[in-house]
Design an enzyme around this catalytic site. Sequence first.
Site, PDB file in Angstrom:
ATOM      1  N   ASP A 164      75.956  70.067  61.633  1.00  0.00           N
ATOM      2  CA  ASP A 164      76.616  70.727  60.506  1.00  0.00           C
ATOM      3  C   ASP A 164      77.536  71.771  61.278  1.00  0.00           C
ATOM      4  O   ASP A 164      77.178  72.777  61.888  1.00  0.00           O
ATOM      5  CB  ASP A 164      75.476  71.287  59.573  1.00  0.00           C
ATOM      6  N   ASP A 165      78.762  71.729  60.740  1.00  0.00           N
ATOM      7  CA  ASP A 165      79.579  73.133  61.167  1.00  0.00           C
ATOM      8  C   ASP A 165      79.902  72.934  62.695  1.00  0.00           C
ATOM      9  O   ASP A 165      80.089  74.035  63.142  1.00  0.00           O
ATOM     10  CB  ASP A 165      79.274  74.347  60.589  1.00  0.00           C
ATOM     11  N   CYS A 212      81.164  69.827  53.752  1.00  0.00           N
ATOM     12  CA  CYS A 212      79.752  69.458  53.746  1.00  0.00           C
ATOM     13  C   CYS A 212      79.567  68.161  52.782  1.00  0.00           C
ATOM     14  O   CYS A 212      79.455  67.029  53.193  1.00  0.00           O
ATOM     15  CB  CYS A 212      78.707  70.347  53.244  1.00  0.00           C
ATOM     16  N   LYS A 253      69.197  67.612  56.037  1.00  0.00           N
ATOM     17  CA  LYS A 253      69.755  68.112  55.003  1.00  0.00           C
ATOM     18  C   LYS A 253      70.515  67.126  53.971  1.00  0.00           C
ATOM     19  O   LYS A 253      71.161  66.186  54.630  1.00  0.00           O
ATOM     20  CB  LYS A 253      70.909  69.186  55.426  1.00  0.00           C
ATOM     21  N   HIS A 266      72.030  67.302  50.612  1.00  0.00           N
ATOM     22  CA  HIS A 266      73.174  68.010  49.777  1.00  0.00           C
ATOM     23  C   HIS A 266      74.141  67.080  49.158  1.00  0.00           C
ATOM     24  O   HIS A 266      75.451  67.137  49.297  1.00  0.00           O
ATOM     25  CB  HIS A 266      74.112  68.778  51.104  1.00  0.00           C
ATOM     26  N   HIS A 301      74.935  75.401  61.425  1.00  0.00           N
ATOM     27  CA  HIS A 301      75.331  76.118  60.490  1.00  0.00           C
ATOM     28  C   HIS A 301      74.781  77.429  60.477  1.00  0.00           C
ATOM     29  O   HIS A 301      73.590  77.475  61.009  1.00  0.00           O
ATOM     30  CB  HIS A 301      74.916  75.185  59.185  1.00  0.00           C
ATOM     31  N   ASP A 321      79.894  67.037  60.824  1.00  0.00           N
ATOM     32  CA  ASP A 321      80.216  66.943  59.182  1.00  0.00           C
ATOM     33  C   ASP A 321      81.572  67.471  59.018  1.00  0.00           C
ATOM     34  O   ASP A 321      82.083  66.943  58.070  1.00  0.00           O
ATOM     35  CB  ASP A 321      78.996  67.435  58.277  1.00  0.00           C
ATOM     36  N   ASN A 322      81.913  68.325  59.636  1.00  0.00           N
ATOM     37  CA  ASN A 322      83.363  68.935  59.465  1.00  0.00           C
ATOM     38  C   ASN A 322      83.839  69.877  60.519  1.00  0.00           C
ATOM     39  O   ASN A 322      83.146  70.131  61.432  1.00  0.00           O
ATOM     40  CB  ASN A 322      83.447  69.666  58.019  1.00  0.00           C
ATOM     41  N   LYS A 336      87.127  74.577  59.382  1.00  0.00           N
ATOM     42  CA  LYS A 336      86.209  74.108  58.265  1.00  0.00           C
ATOM     43  C   LYS A 336      86.854  74.617  56.956  1.00  0.00           C
ATOM     44  O   LYS A 336      87.375  75.621  56.793  1.00  0.00           O
ATOM     45  CB  LYS A 336      84.933  74.806  58.420  1.00  0.00           C
TER      46      LYS A 336
END
Length: 508
Positions: A33-34, A71, A125, A127, A210, A268-269, A286
């Site tokens: 994540d991130d 995300c 996660k 989301h 993240h 994810d990004n 991001k």
Amino acid sequence: MSSEWLRCVVVFLVSVPLVKAAQQPNIVFILADDYGWHDIGYYGSEIHTPHLDKLSASGVRLERYYIQPICTPSRNQLMTGRYQIHTGLQHAIIIPCQPDCIPLDEKLLPQYLKEAGYSTHMVGKWHLGMYQTGCLPTHRGFDTFFGLYLVYYFKADSYSLCVTRNTRAAPEYNGQYSAELFSQKAASVIENHENHEKPFFLYVSLQSVHEPLQVPDHYLEPYGFIEDPDRKMYAGMVSAMDEAVANITAALKRTGHWENTVLVFSTDNGGQTKQGGSNWPLRGRKGALWEGGVRGVGFVAGPLLKQSGTVNHELIHISDWLPTFVALAGGSTNTSKPLDGFNVWPTISKGHPSPRLELLHNIDPAFNTPKTRELRPIASGDAWSWSPFNVSIRAAIQTAEWKLLTGDPGCHDCDHWFPRPGDNTPDSSQPTENPQKPVQLFNIKDDPEERNDLSDEFPEVLNHLLSRLNEYQKTAVPVVFSPVDPSCDPDAKGLWGPWAKDASGESV
Ligand SMILES: *[C@@H]1O[C@H](CO)[C@@H](O)[C@H](O)[C@H]1NC(C)=O
Ligand SMILES: *[C@@H]1O[C@H](CO)[C@@H](O)[C@H](O)[C@H]1NC(C)=O
Ligand SMILES: *[C@@H]1O[C@H](CO)[C@@H](O)[C@H](O)[C@H]1NC(C)=O
């Protein structure tokens, strides 16, 4: 660790009947994540990632791998194999109390794989919506789920909630560090899968890296040399994630599953520069359609790759995993809804050219340029009236060679190039265009840093890509971005989770 940030974890287990299948690979997909471009050892980061470096060096590193800038859209495309203009999620993330999720008539990746005979498990996660039970991972193809329906969420200063319905909240895990907890749970899924004739799909969607910037102290030890406190904490989090991936891989090897596994690691990004991440030397971060938001770290590992130890320069996108995995599983994607992804297995495994000739990053007609960052006004009458596409709309598209951005591609204050971590000299090459031009064209192959706008020099390329945006926009469904539902009240139960009735009338 300063506080118990992981205060609530949800456990949801449903048993499924065993189905025998032919020789099909296990698929393990680890989503970070991130995680930023400059935050992995093999791109020259000052952060140590020995396990990720080694694992990717034994596999195939994806050099032109793209994800979405935020995300929910990335996860949406991973799960559907379809662009977010086709699922209504083109505008933003799903906000906690919005009654939205991936439309229920979309068929998700674990559903295809289940049909092909796989056990399907998710750790981490989600989301992708949770306002009604039908939105939950266990109602969308996963046999088991352990994790968070949202990223952790701060309701007030020091108060976070996460929830589910019809399932057991698991307060016994409060205070555990998610990288450790999720890798342990992923390893358990692998260890408990004793039937080597039935393949499994394991989706590990890490909270790492993240924010919040928190990590057990011992992960910080190697980073005494990093001065910026955020960068230092982030580096420790990356180390914890590196170890988590090592532990998951070790479980695959220990159990003998590795020989028949395809493992994918992906961010994810782009990285969040406000929270320790770096995408240097790419532009933006991001949230932006600049490369810093959408070009990401990704690699594939496992003994089934035909050309291991290689770097792949072909265009590959997160929407490509669904058709790729379903093909590996020997399943079928002859569904009623057209996919935007391609089967890129021959590209990754054998080095064939990518079937993907074009990539639509997004078209978001609901995005409003903040007043402080207006686009250069278009005179009435006027300069862009010829354009087949409304250039005020935030959109981007690329081919093997070109990338076009229209409207406002950035996030607040991120149209520039962030300096390399530790480098305090100001970047003299900040964009001077203010307000921005509504159309910017780059030769993305030669100019991956998006420094030289060529929209005036290549009118034919510009016209072609604007026409392509117009074609795509004709196929778009309306944006779904519902108002926050006041009946969503996690406080009432102390849990996050579905609050609305299902179509079936099933209530909370
Ligand atoms: C990895 O496994 C080791 C050995 O079991 C354990 O001590 C460590 O905490 C694990 N790390 C993570 C991030 O899960
Ligand atoms: C889709 O593929 C499955 C399995 O290959 C097949 O049984 C089914 O008839 C196909 N459906 C359509 C609509 O082509
Ligand atoms: C072009 O898009 C902008 C931003 O979405 C919108 O405000 C404007 O009305 C559109 N113009 C036309 C002619 O559709």
